[in-house]
Design a protein around this motif. Structure first.
Motif, PDB file in Angstrom:
ATOM      1  N   ARG A 223       0.823  -1.209   0.000  1.00 44.47           N
ATOM      2  CA  ARG A 223       0.000   0.000   0.000  1.00 44.47           C
ATOM      3  C   ARG A 223       0.856   1.258   0.000  1.00 44.47           C
ATOM      4  O   ARG A 223       0.528   2.255  -0.641  1.00 44.47           O
ATOM      5  CB  ARG A 223      -0.961  -0.021   1.199  1.00 44.47           C
ATOM      6  N   GLU A 224       1.964   1.221   0.732  1.00 45.84           N
ATOM      7  CA  GLU A 224       2.843   2.383   0.732  1.00 45.84           C
ATOM      8  C   GLU A 224       3.420   2.623  -0.656  1.00 45.84           C
ATOM      9  O   GLU A 224       3.602   3.760  -1.080  1.00 45.84           O
ATOM     10  CB  GLU A 224       3.965   2.199   1.751  1.00 45.84           C
ATOM     11  N   GLU A 225       3.678   1.535  -1.361  1.00 46.38           N
ATOM     12  CA  GLU A 225       4.241   1.653  -2.707  1.00 46.38           C
ATOM     13  C   GLU A 225       3.240   2.230  -3.696  1.00 46.38           C
ATOM     14  O   GLU A 225       3.552   3.175  -4.427  1.00 46.38           O
ATOM     15  CB  GLU A 225       4.696   0.269  -3.184  1.00 46.38           C
ATOM     16  N   VAL A 226       2.021   1.672  -3.741  1.00 41.34           N
ATOM     17  CA  VAL A 226       1.076   2.064  -4.786  1.00 41.34           C
ATOM     18  C   VAL A 226       0.172   3.216  -4.368  1.00 41.34           C
ATOM     19  O   VAL A 226      -0.242   4.014  -5.218  1.00 41.34           O
ATOM     20  CB  VAL A 226       0.223   0.861  -5.240  1.00 41.34           C
ATOM     21  N   VAL A 227      -0.156   3.305  -3.068  1.00 36.80           N
ATOM     22  CA  VAL A 227      -0.976   4.421  -2.598  1.00 36.80           C
ATOM     23  C   VAL A 227      -0.097   5.632  -2.307  1.00 36.80           C
ATOM     24  O   VAL A 227      -0.387   6.752  -2.728  1.00 36.80           O
ATOM     25  CB  VAL A 227      -1.785   4.018  -1.348  1.00 36.80           C
ATOM     26  N   GLY A 228       0.999   5.398  -1.597  1.00 37.00           N
ATOM     27  CA  GLY A 228       1.895   6.504  -1.287  1.00 37.00           C
ATOM     28  C   GLY A 228       2.636   7.040  -2.491  1.00 37.00           C
ATOM     29  O   GLY A 228       3.194   8.125  -2.435  1.00 37.00           O
ATOM     30  N   GLY A 229       2.643   6.276  -3.594  1.00 39.43           N
ATOM     31  CA  GLY A 229       3.352   6.722  -4.784  1.00 39.43           C
ATOM     32  C   GLY A 229       2.527   7.524  -5.763  1.00 39.43           C
ATOM     33  O   GLY A 229       3.032   7.943  -6.810  1.00 39.43           O
ATOM     34  N   VAL A 230       1.240   7.736  -5.475  1.00 38.79           N
ATOM     35  CA  VAL A 230       0.394   8.511  -6.381  1.00 38.79           C
ATOM     36  C   VAL A 230       0.948   9.934  -6.516  1.00 38.79           C
ATOM     37  O   VAL A 230       1.346  10.548  -5.525  1.00 38.79           O
ATOM     38  CB  VAL A 230      -1.060   8.551  -5.875  1.00 38.79           C
ATOM     39  N   GLU A 231       0.953  10.449  -7.712  1.00 38.29           N
ATOM     40  CA  GLU A 231       1.486  11.782  -7.987  1.00 38.29           C
ATOM     41  C   GLU A 231       0.398  12.659  -8.596  1.00 38.29           C
ATOM     42  O   GLU A 231      -0.246  12.261  -9.566  1.00 38.29           O
ATOM     43  CB  GLU A 231       2.661  11.686  -8.955  1.00 38.29           C
ATOM     44  N   TYR A 232       0.183  13.816  -8.017  1.00 41.67           N
ATOM     45  CA  TYR A 232      -0.782  14.759  -8.561  1.00 41.67           C
ATOM     46  C   TYR A 232      -0.086  15.723  -9.508  1.00 41.67           C
ATOM     47  O   TYR A 232       0.973  16.261  -9.192  1.00 41.67           O
ATOM     48  CB  TYR A 232      -1.476  15.529  -7.431  1.00 41.67           C
ATOM     49  N   LEU A 233      -0.684  15.945 -10.655  1.00 41.66           N
ATOM     50  CA  LEU A 233      -0.156  16.911 -11.605  1.00 41.66           C
ATOM     51  C   LEU A 233      -0.485  18.324 -11.144  1.00 41.66           C
ATOM     52  O   LEU A 233      -1.354  18.534 -10.289  1.00 41.66           O
ATOM     53  CB  LEU A 233      -0.754  16.679 -12.996  1.00 41.66           C
ATOM     54  N   ASP A 234       0.197  19.281 -11.746  1.00 44.46           N
ATOM     55  CA  ASP A 234      -0.130  20.671 -11.472  1.00 44.46           C
ATOM     56  C   ASP A 234      -1.601  20.908 -11.809  1.00 44.46           C
ATOM     57  O   ASP A 234      -2.104  20.479 -12.854  1.00 44.46           O
ATOM     58  CB  ASP A 234       0.753  21.596 -12.318  1.00 44.46           C
ATOM     59  N   GLU A 235      -2.311  21.591 -10.935  1.00 50.19           N
ATOM     60  CA  GLU A 235      -3.755  21.743 -11.074  1.00 50.19           C
ATOM     61  C   GLU A 235      -4.151  22.427 -12.377  1.00 50.19           C
ATOM     62  O   GLU A 235      -5.241  22.181 -12.913  1.00 50.19           O
ATOM     63  CB  GLU A 235      -4.312  22.524  -9.881  1.00 50.19           C
ATOM     64  N   GLU A 236      -3.294  23.266 -12.923  1.00 53.73           N
ATOM     65  CA  GLU A 236      -3.630  23.955 -14.160  1.00 53.73           C
ATOM     66  C   GLU A 236      -3.673  23.010 -15.351  1.00 53.73           C
ATOM     67  O   GLU A 236      -4.212  23.357 -16.408  1.00 53.73           O
ATOM     68  CB  GLU A 236      -2.631  25.087 -14.426  1.00 53.73           C
ATOM     69  N   LEU A 237      -3.121  21.809 -15.226  1.00 54.55           N
ATOM     70  CA  LEU A 237      -3.164  20.831 -16.313  1.00 54.55           C
ATOM     71  C   LEU A 237      -4.430  19.992 -16.283  1.00 54.55           C
ATOM     72  O   LEU A 237      -4.783  19.373 -17.296  1.00 54.55           O
ATOM     73  CB  LEU A 237      -1.948  19.896 -16.231  1.00 54.55           C
ATOM     74  N   TRP A 238      -5.107  19.939 -15.154  1.00 51.83           N
ATOM     75  CA  TRP A 238      -6.260  19.064 -15.011  1.00 51.83           C
ATOM     76  C   TRP A 238      -7.330  19.396 -16.050  1.00 51.83           C
ATOM     77  O   TRP A 238      -7.753  20.546 -16.182  1.00 51.83           O
ATOM     78  CB  TRP A 238      -6.885  19.197 -13.626  1.00 51.83           C
ATOM     79  N   GLY A 239      -7.757  18.398 -16.800  1.00 53.18           N
ATOM     80  CA  GLY A 239      -8.824  18.592 -17.772  1.00 53.18           C
ATOM     81  C   GLY A 239      -8.386  19.188 -19.083  1.00 53.18           C
ATOM     82  O   GLY A 239      -9.208  19.367 -19.990  1.00 53.18           O
TER      83      GLY A 239
END
Length: 468
Positions: A223-239
């Motif tokens: 879980r630390e590997e796959v959940v803790g590894g999630v990366e959020y993009l810069d919000e201005e790129l969303w959509g």
């Protein structure tokens, strides 16, 4: 009618950083997550699962996404296991946290149904299957069977995973799988013989079913590997109109900087892009083509303290990427009313439902043709060139004498040109060809694809006066 997509896109020309879900020191803090790890039951008894890391991360979704391929809010993390070979087929299992996906049945917006994971423990289990001889990723038909066992006892009922497309993984099959808790699990997966018409290097092959068995550990480290590894993009790129690049399974640490276009650089100096965002610019799109399996083969893993599970440094997992338009033989058809020049790359291709569509007419001498010319239609995602399988296509050829012929295009998997839809047609220079999408691709979609390839309008095309 060709979609005017560039008027609504902007080039990403600044450097941005991905925000990780965990702290840099390695402590994962996921406020608001939906997992239930380590909670006491109603009688006050602990469920036996470590509660240091939640089972599912808190994922922000794009509000009111466009009816097109778009950049999601985050890049997923997964664990890739050792590929398994059975006869002509290789199968690579991949595991991530449970997450929503969308299934399609029929056509139009009303045909899309969101599938949310059950609460509690589990994984999103994915598989890429390919032909070992040609490296062609297989669009596995319905009939896949998946069974999960713990201590020799089957967990739940057998599953029939969905065929899926994702920006990072391309074409694969998978499903969310609920688990009773931490522990060691064994998986058996059975693939039916491929029923899709096969040509070229795949003809008369892949006629036998294939199977694979593997084990994995579901625990706090996973879980630390796959959940803790999630990366959020810069919000201005969303959509934004665009897509993440294919995932490099050899690089689990994307904590670098993007290039000037927000486009992932799979460099050899261990600096990875944080955005994986494909360049939107019309002029530069060719520079980001992923020609050949080596460019985006899924390579080495970091050792996430799981030993044998990640020791496959020399096993490359191909990405389901079709050739660019210029690599197809024959004469590319033009859109009705075009300026007289044929498309030179995927950026110039006709569009339907945001799918880029190669439509080329092969001469009767082609190995794909019989007595007449062969119409090859290859719809693909607009950025990563992922094939759009399980659609229903037809073509109408109208001649100068105003007579016409209707032809159903058969889904075909070719060892050189990949998945396409084709048939012999009586088409001559100057004829008009209408390609109709009777049903859109009936494949499930990960985030970023769920609003595209649904309302697919017919394409009005013309055979150029001069053919090759």
């Amino acid at each position: 009618m060709k979609q005017e997509r560039y008027d609504t896109q902007r080039t990403i020309d600044r450097r941005t950083l991905v925000r990780r879900t965990g702290a840099l020191a390695g402590t994962v803090a996921l406020a608001g997550c939906t997992g239930t790890d380590g909670e006491d039951d109603e009688n006050g008894a602990d469920d036996g699962t470590d509660d240091d890391v939640e089972a599912v991360p808190e994922i922000v979704e794009v509000e009111d996404p466009p009816e097109a391929v778009y950049v999601p809010t985050h890049r997923e993390q997964m664990r890739t296991l050792e590929p398994i070979e059975d006869g002509d087929v290789a199968i690579a299992p991949m595991l991530s946290y449970p997450h929503p996906f969308w299934i399609v049945a029929g056509g139009g917006e009303d045909s899309v149904e969101r599938v949310d994971p059950e609460e509690g423990h589990g994984v999103h289990m994915m598989f890429t299957a390919w032909d070992r001889e040609t490296g062609t990723v297989l669009p596995v038909d319905d009939g896949v069977q998946l069974r999960v066992f713990q201590d020799g006892e089957q967990v739940g009922s057998p599953l029939s995973p969905w065929t899926m497309i994702s920006q990072e993984m391309g074409f694969h099959f998978g499903d969310n799988v609920s688990l009773p808790g931490d522990g060691s699990y064994a998986v058996e997966v059975e693939l039916p013989a491929l029923s899709t018409r096969k040509t070229g290097g795949l003809e008369d092959r892949l006629t036998e079913a294939a199977s694979a068995s593997f084990e994995f550990e579901y625990d706090e480290a996973f879980r630390e590997e796959v959940v803790g590894g999630v990366e959020y993009l810069d919000e201005e790129l969303w959509g934004e109109r665009g897509a993440l690049e294919p995932m490099d399974h050899g690089d689990h640490d994307h904590a670098g900087e993007a290039d000037d276009h927000g486009h992932e650089e799979h460099s050899h100096d261990d600096e990875a892009d944080d955005h994986g965002h494909e360049e939107h610019s019309h002029d530069d799109e060719d520079n980001h083509d992923h020609d050949g399996a080596d460019d985006h083969s899924h390579g080495d893993h970091d050792d996430h303290e799981h030993g044998d599970e990640n020791e496959h440094a020399h096993h490359e997992i191909p990405y389901s990427q079709l050739p660019p338009a210029e690599e197809y033989p024959g004469t590319l058809l033009r859109e009705d009313g075009a300026d007289g020049t044929e498309p030179t790359d995927d950026a110039d291709l006709p569009r339907s439902g945001d799918a880029a569509v190669v439509a080329t007419l092969l001469e009767s001498e082609s190995r794909l043709a019989s007595d007449e010319r062969y119409l090859l239609v290859s719809p693909r995602t607009p950025y990563n060139r992922v094939p759009l399988a399980d659609a229903t296509l037809a073509a109408t050829v109208e001649h100068d004498d105003e007579s016409g012929t209707d032809t159903v295009l058969e889904q075909t998997l070719d060892g050189e040109y990949g998945l396409h839809y084709g048939a012999d047609v009586a088409a001559e220079p100057g004829d008009d060809v209408t390609v109709s999408f009777e049903a859109p691709p009936q494949v499930a979609r990960h985030q970023g694809y769920e609003t595209a390839f649904l309302e697919m309008e017919s394409l009005e095309l013309t055979v150029p006066e001069e053919t090759e």
